[in-house]
Design an enzyme around this catalytic site. Structure first.
Site, mmCIF file in Angstrom:
data_model
loop_
_atom_site.group_PDB
_atom_site.id
_atom_site.type_symbol
_atom_site.label_atom_id
_atom_site.label_comp_id
_atom_site.label_asym_id
_atom_site.label_seq_id
_atom_site.Cartn_x
_atom_site.Cartn_y
_atom_site.Cartn_z
ATOM 1 N N CYS A 191 0.827 -1.202 0.000
ATOM 2 C CA CYS A 191 0.000 0.000 0.000
ATOM 3 C C CYS A 191 0.862 1.253 0.000
ATOM 4 O O CYS A 191 0.388 2.336 -0.274
ATOM 5 C CB CYS A 191 -0.917 -0.002 1.206
ATOM 6 S SG CYS A 191 -2.036 -1.392 1.175
ATOM 7 N N CYS B 4 -5.286 -0.616 6.812
ATOM 8 C CA CYS B 4 -4.259 0.075 6.019
ATOM 9 C C CYS B 4 -4.966 0.826 4.896
ATOM 10 O O CYS B 4 -6.167 1.059 4.955
ATOM 11 C CB CYS B 4 -3.222 -0.905 5.475
ATOM 12 S SG CYS B 4 -3.904 -2.049 4.272
#
Ligand SMILES: [Zn+2]
Length: 479
Positions: free
Chosen positions: A226, A432
Site C-alpha cells: 500500500c 491500512c
C-alpha cells in the site's frame, strides 16, 4: 536600402522566411529539404552540431512508440513532438484521473475521464501539427505486443509493472528495436538504453536487454504494497524528459542504411555490417536520487548475458513462444493481486467494523458503553497516517512491522511489548490504505505470537480505508 546587407542575400532570407505561407516553395530551382515553417520551428536545434539538417531529417522520418502515457510518457511525448519526431505511437488503456494531474503534464482538469491516448493526441497536435500521432487505446499484451512494436523504430517503456517491462523488452529484442526504459518511484528514478545496437539474439555485439540486467523479477510482494504509488511529479518528469533525450540520441545516431524497416524473418547482412562498424555507447544505468547529493549516478552495465533467456544464443523467448501465449509474464512476475491468505474469522467488513465502533460509542446504563472501544492499528506509513486517520487509531507502520524479526532473540521491539500489555479479550483490528498490508500484518502478528496462542483475535479490516471511504464515510479523504 542601405543597411549594409546585399539585396540578393536579403531576398533569399525573405524567401526562406515566407516558405511557411506557401507563397514560395522554390527559389532559383532549389528545393529545401524542410519547409519554411520547419526551419523556423526547429531553428534552435537545427543549429546544434549534434542535430543539424541531417539529424532533423532523421527525426522527421523516425517513428517512436511510447508505451504508457503517464508520468514518464507525458513529458517524453511532449519533447519528442516538440523536436519533430515524425510519427509518435501512444499505447495506454486508461482514462485520465484527477490524481494523475500532478505529474502527467499532457492531461488537464478538463480532460478527466477522457482516454489518456486521446488526451495526449490532442496535446501533441496542439503543440506540433507536423507530428503524426497513432493512438493505441489498449493495454500491451503478448497477443498484441509484436504487432504494435513492429510499426516503430524506437520504443520507450513508460509503464510501471514488471510484467510489461519484460514483455516490451522481449518484443524489442525479437523485432530488433532499441528500447529506452525508465522507471520512477517516490523520490528516485532509473534510466537505461537497452538493446542498442539492436542486434539479433545470440549476437554478442548487441546491447543488453532488460532480462540481462534483471534476470529475475522483483518479489511480487515488494511490488504490491500500500506504500507504493507515492511519487513526486518532477522526479518522474525528469526521467521522462531523459527518455526523450536518449530516444533523440538513438535516432540521430542511426546510420541512414538502418532507416529501412527490418523484416522479422530476414537478416540483412549489409545492415549487420553497418551496425558492427558503428560503435554504440557502452550501456549505462543512470540512477536519479532527488534527495541525495549528487542526485545522479551512472553505473556501467555489462554486455549481453551469455545465458539470457531473450537475447543470447540459447534464448527461449521466440516469436513463436510469445505468439503462442506460452510465456506468462504475469505468472513470471508473481501474482500481484491481494494477499488473501487469511481465514474468514480473521477478517471483518468495513460495515461490521463501523457497527462495532458505533456500539462502543453508544452509552447504555450507568454511563457505560455497550462494548469496549476496539483497538485499531493503522499500519500505513506515518506520513499517510498524518494525512487522515480513524479516530483513536494507533499508527505502527508496516515497514516497522515487516522489519521486526520474529526469530530474533533478546528484547523485542517496544511496540511489540506495548501490544502484549493490551488485555487478551480485546481484539486487534488492523487497517491500512487498500487492505493488502493489513493482511500481511495479521500474518506477521501471528509469527510474532501476538495472538498469544489463539487467545487474542487479530482481525484484518477488509479493503482498508478505501473501502471505509466507499462504504461507510464518504467524507473520509481520498488520496
Ligand atoms: Zn538479454
Amino acid at each position: 536600402m542601405n543597411d549594409g546587407v546585399p539585396d540578393d542575400v536579403k531576398n533569399e532570407i525573405f524567401a526562406a522566411l515566407r516558405f511557411g505561407d506557401g507563397e514560395v516553395e522554390r527559389k532559383g530551382g532549389r528545393e529545401w529539404p524542410l519547409s519554411g515553417d520547419e526551419y523556423r520551428r526547429y531553428g534552435r536545434q537545427l543549429i546544434m552540431p549534434e542535430v543539424g539538417l541531417a539529424g532533423q531529417m532523421k527525426l522527421k522520418n523516425a517513428s517512436v512508440l511510447i508505451v504508457g502515457v503517464g508520468g514518464l510518457g507525458c513529458p517524453a511525448a511532449a519533447y519528442l513532438a516538440g523536436a519533430g519526431v515524425g510519427t509518435i505511437g501512444l499505447v495506454d488503456a486508461d482514462d485520465v484521473e484527477v490524481s494523475n494531474l500532478h505529474r502527467q503534464i499532457l492531461h488537464g482538469t478538463a480532460k478527466v475521464g477522457m482516454s489518456k491516448v486521446e488526451s495526449a493526441v490532442l496535446y501533441i497536435n496542439g503543440l506540433n501539427d507536423e507530428v503524426q500521432c497513432i493512438p493505441h487505446h489498449e493495454r500491451i499484451f503478448p497477443e498484441n505486443a509484436l504487432g504494435i512494436i513492429s510499426q516503430y523504430d524506437v520504443v520507450l517503456d513508460c509503464t510501471d509493472t514488471p510484467a510489461s517491462r519484460y514483455l516490451i523488452s522481449d518484443s524489442c529484442v525479437l523485432l530488433r528495436k532499441p528500447l529506452v526504459s525508465a522507471s520512477a518511484l517516490r523520490t528516485e528514478g532509473q534510466l537505461m538504453v537497452l538493446n542498442n545496437p539492436p542486434r539479433p539474439a545470440g549476437d554478442v555485439h548487441g546491447g543488453p536487454c532488460y532480462r540481462c540486467i534483471f534476470p529475475k523479477p522483483p518479489p511480487a510482494a515488494s511490488v504490491v504494497t500500500c506504500g507504493e504509488g507515492g511519487i513526486l511529479g518532477p522526479v518522474v518528469g525528469t526521467m521522462g524528459v531523459l527518455q526523450s533525450l536518449e530516444a533523440l540520441k538513438v535516432i540521430i545516431a542511426t546510420s541512414s542504411e538502418e532507416d529501412t524497416p527490418m523484416e522479422l524473418d530476414e537478416i540483412d547482412a549489409q545492415q549487420q555490417q553497418q551496425q558492427q562498424r558503428k560503435k554504440a555507447d557502452p550501456p549505462n544505468l543512470l540512477l536519479f536520487s532527488s534527495f541525495s547529493k549528487p542526485m545522479f549516478r551512472s553505473i556501467r552495465l555489462r554486455s549481453r548475458r551469455a545465458d539470457c533467456a531473450a537475447c543470447s544464443a540459447q534464448a527461449s523467448v521466440t516469436v513463436e513462444s510469445l505468439n503462442s501465449g506460452s510465456l506468462d509474464y504475469v505468472q513470471f512476475c508473481g501474482v500481484s493481486s491481494p494477499v488473501a491468505a487469511l481465514q474468514p474469522s480473521e477478517r471483518i467488513s468495513v460495515k461490521s467494523f463501523a457497527q462495532l465502533i458505533a456500539d462502543s460509542e453508544q452509552e447504555v446504563h450507568f454511563g457505560r458503553p455497550l462494548a469496549a472501544p476496539p483497538v485499531v492499528l493503522d499500519v500505513r506509513e506515518k506520513v499517510q497516517f498524518d494525512l487522515c486517520s480513524l479516530k483513536g487509531s494507533i499508527n505502527i507502520p508496516y515497514s516497522v512491522i515487516s522489519s521486526t524479526d520474529p526469530s530474533a532473540t533478546g528484547p523485542s521491539a517496544t511496540w511489540v511489548d506495548e501490544l502484549r500489555r493490551i488485555p487478551l479479550d480485546q481484539a486487534l483490528y488492523i487497517i491500512c490504505r487498500l487492505g493488502n498490508d493489513s493482511q500481511l500484518t495479521v500474518k506477521r502478528f501471528r509469527e510474532l505470537a501476538l495472538d498469544e496462542g489463539g487467545r487474542r483475535r487479530i482481525v484484518d479490516v477488509a479493503g482498508g480505508l478505501k473501502a471505509w471511504r466507499d462504504k461507510v464515510d464518504r467524507d473520509f479523504p481520498e488520496y
